[in-house]
Design a protein around this motif. Structure first.
Motif, PDB file in Angstrom:
ATOM      1  N   PRO A 119     -13.087   5.989   4.943  1.00  0.00           N
ATOM      2  CA  PRO A 119     -13.080   4.912   6.000  1.00  0.00           C
ATOM      3  C   PRO A 119     -12.851   5.437   7.389  1.00  0.00           C
ATOM      4  N   LYS A 155      10.599  -2.694  -3.479  1.00  0.00           N
ATOM      5  CA  LYS A 155      10.145  -2.865  -2.115  1.00  0.00           C
ATOM      6  C   LYS A 155       9.863  -1.435  -1.583  1.00  0.00           C
ATOM      7  N   THR A 160       2.206   1.992   8.585  1.00  0.00           N
ATOM      8  CA  THR A 160       0.814   0.850   8.589  1.00  0.00           C
ATOM      9  C   THR A 160      -0.319   1.896   9.072  1.00  0.00           C
ATOM     10  N   GLY A 161      -1.363   1.924   7.971  1.00  0.00           N
ATOM     11  CA  GLY A 161      -2.747   2.757   8.260  1.00  0.00           C
ATOM     12  C   GLY A 161      -2.557   4.153   7.818  1.00  0.00           C
ATOM     13  N   ASP A 165       0.365   4.442   3.023  1.00  0.00           N
ATOM     14  CA  ASP A 165       0.203   3.003   2.940  1.00  0.00           C
ATOM     15  C   ASP A 165      -1.177   2.567   2.089  1.00  0.00           C
ATOM     16  N   ILE A 166      -2.279   3.454   2.299  1.00  0.00           N
ATOM     17  CA  ILE A 166      -3.381   3.296   1.445  1.00  0.00           C
ATOM     18  C   ILE A 166      -3.150   3.671   0.103  1.00  0.00           C
ATOM     19  N   SER A 169      -0.533   0.929  -1.536  1.00  0.00           N
ATOM     20  CA  SER A 169      -1.210  -0.337  -1.634  1.00  0.00           C
ATOM     21  C   SER A 169      -2.191  -0.310  -2.928  1.00  0.00           C
ATOM     22  N   VAL A 178       6.863  -3.051   3.113  1.00  0.00           N
ATOM     23  CA  VAL A 178       7.319  -3.561   4.426  1.00  0.00           C
ATOM     24  C   VAL A 178       6.442  -2.401   5.131  1.00  0.00           C
ATOM     25  N   ARG A 179       5.562  -2.791   6.368  1.00  0.00           N
ATOM     26  CA  ARG A 179       4.925  -1.775   6.898  1.00  0.00           C
ATOM     27  C   ARG A 179       5.274  -1.940   8.448  1.00  0.00           C
ATOM     28  N   VAL A 180       5.784  -0.467   8.720  1.00  0.00           N
ATOM     29  CA  VAL A 180       6.276  -0.279   9.944  1.00  0.00           C
ATOM     30  C   VAL A 180       5.380   0.646  10.722  1.00  0.00           C
TER      31      VAL A 180
END
Lengths: 279, 217
Positions: A119, A155, A160-161, A165-166, A169, A178-180
């Motif tokens: 992506p 948790k 993020t990104g 994260d990918i 998720s 929690v996305r920071v």
């Protein structure tokens, strides 16, 4: 009077939107420019500065600042080798995971560092792999978590990104996330108990574990190819970067050829032998 | 430019918008209550009360909201108080806007001429009746435009919640961007949404303000 005020407001909004679009279009390459002239390589030589988008707030061994404020780490050393090979000055732009993409698209930076994913490849180009990174989990020793079994209800904090994260998720879609913005914030979320587990870059977590004995680094979840992110479709610049990496990794014809010693200095281990197989 | 990315992710965007409204209402409501309390206490004749309330106002007006939020989200767990990202941004914004609102309200209360208080007293009004019937209506009218401004500041301040992962509107847009890499389109959309909301608030504020001014004629 009332309609005039509405009209004025409308004009301001239209002007603001038009200026924003114009601003973003200015950075797009003009049609008619040759590939070489519009290449980042040409622009770097012309301005005499290589702008490196490095995650300075991400921490060692990748990049950080020393007590004097100087940028240090594996990537700054690699970027310095690139600047020396280009015979230009190096300018480091502190870059977070999410803003690497707009920075590359609008020409703020000439390259960034990141995991090669398909992506991402739709919006930026990648060099040949320059490292084999790894994703893992980081927890508090007192949490009782020792592996990735029984993740239900945990948790998860991620940047993020990021590929953490990918990956997380996809692997645990029903968990609370929690996305920071920064790795340092993600690690502190675990330290303060705001999250049970952080999924992200193994090297950054390994470094954090050295300074906080309460942290426990979990086994590696997944290996991933990491390369230099480049402006999309800039074949001239990509070719130069690929050849620079081949030179510094193997031949040392025009660079110091010191990739292995730079890598050892910061990661305290040898580059993964798989890297050479991708040549 | 491809704005289809917005149409394809309306669920996510509305979820963020809902949370932004929740943060706005709770933080402004809390800030207003706090502001009224602090404004009243700052006018107290007791010196220690004045010092404490002044310290609160100065600390929260003179430090960045971002730092206050990090302190609440990451610092308070160290003393055993653990609150999640949503509550953290509500508390941070309420404390921050409370400091500004207390000064706005104090200014409003002090704008009522002293002669009116004396006149109310000579007419036999009790202190409570003087406050409710004489001081507050005039003070409210005087500070209403400033309250609207602070309401807008609170709305825009809610975007800071993104740094601790509160999934409000800005965080949802950033999350979306990390998946589809359409930064310019998404940021333009985000600006348009905030501009539209602040426009609505401003217009509504003007209507209410006009009615308040008419009521005094």
């Amino acid at each position: 009077m009332k309609s005039r005020r509405y009209l004025e407001y409308l004009v301001v909004v239209i002007l603001a939107v038009a200026l924003s679009i114009l601003g973003s279009l200015i950075f797009l390459p003009k049609s008619g420019e040759t590939a070489a002239a519009s290449s980042a390589l040409h622009k770097i030589k012309e301005r005499g500065v290589l702008r490196a988008g490095l995650p300075v707030s991400g921490g060692l061994p990748v990049a950080s600042r020393d007590a004097s404020g100087a940028v240090i780490g594996f990537l700054p050393d690699l970027a310095a080798e690139m600047a020396a090979a280009l015979e230009v000055k190096l300018e480091v732009v502190d870059t977070t995971d999410p803003n690497r993409f707009p920075y590359l698209q609008n020409g703020t930076i000439d390259f960034a560092w990141g995991t090669i994913t398909l992506p991402r490849n739709e919006v930026v180009s990648f060099s040949r792999p320059a490292d084999l990174g790894a994703q893992s989990g980081l927890v508090l020793k007192s949490s009782g978590i020792a592996d990735y079994e029984n993740m239900g209800g945990k948790k998860i904090v991620v940047v993020t990104g990021s590929t953490g994260d990918i990956l997380a998720s996809k692997q645990w879609p029903n968990n609370e996330f929690v996305r920071v913005d920064a790795v340092s914030t993600a690690i502190q979320a675990v330290q303060s108990g705001q999250a049970d587990i952080c999924i992200g870059d193994w090297a950054a977590f390994n470094e954090a574990g050295k300074t906080d004995s309460n942290l426990l680094l979990l086994p590696i979840l997944k290996y991933e190819a990491v390369g230099l992110m480049l402006p999309q479709g800039d074949v001239v610049w990509k070719e130069w970067v690929d050849n620079f990496l081949n030179d510094i990794l193997v031949t040392g014809t025009t660079t110091s050829g010191d990739f292995t010693s730079i890598y050892r200095k910061w990661f305290e281990l040898d580059p993964n032998p798989e890297l050479m197989r991708w040549m | 430019m491809y704005f289809g990315v917005i149409a394809n992710n309306l669920d996510l965007i509305f979820a963020g918008l809902k949370l932004t409204f929740a943060i706005l209402v709770l933080a402004f409501g809390g800030g207003l209550l706090l502001g009224i309390l602090v404004a009243a206490l700052r006018m107290s004749p007791l010196r220690p009360v004045q010092w404490i309330t002044s310290a609160y106002v100065e600390i929260f007006r003179n430090t960045p909201l971002l730092v206050q939020l990090f302190f609440i989200w990451l610092g308070l767990p160290l003393v055993g108080i653990k609150i999640d990202a949503f509550v953290s941004i509500v508390v941070a914004l309420a404390l921050n806007s409370g400091a500004y609102l207390s000064e706005i309200i104090r200014g409003g209360l002090q704008s009522v001429p002293r002669a009116q208080l004396e006149a109310a007293s000579s007419l036999g009004l009790t202190p409570w009746m003087t406050l409710v019937d004489v001081v507050l209506p005039q003070a409210f009218r005087a500070v209403f435009p400033a309250l609207v401004n602070q309401f807008i500041a609170t709305l825009l301040g809610s975007a800071v919640g993104t740094v601790v992962g509160a999934p409000e509107l800005t965080q949802q847009i950033f999350y979306l961007d990390s998946r589809v890499f359409r930064t310019v389109e998404l940021l333009l959309f985000l600006c348009a949404v905030y501009a539209f909301l602040t426009f609505l608030i401003t217009q509504l504020g003007r209507v209410i303000d006009r009615r308040l001014q008419w009521a005094t004629r």
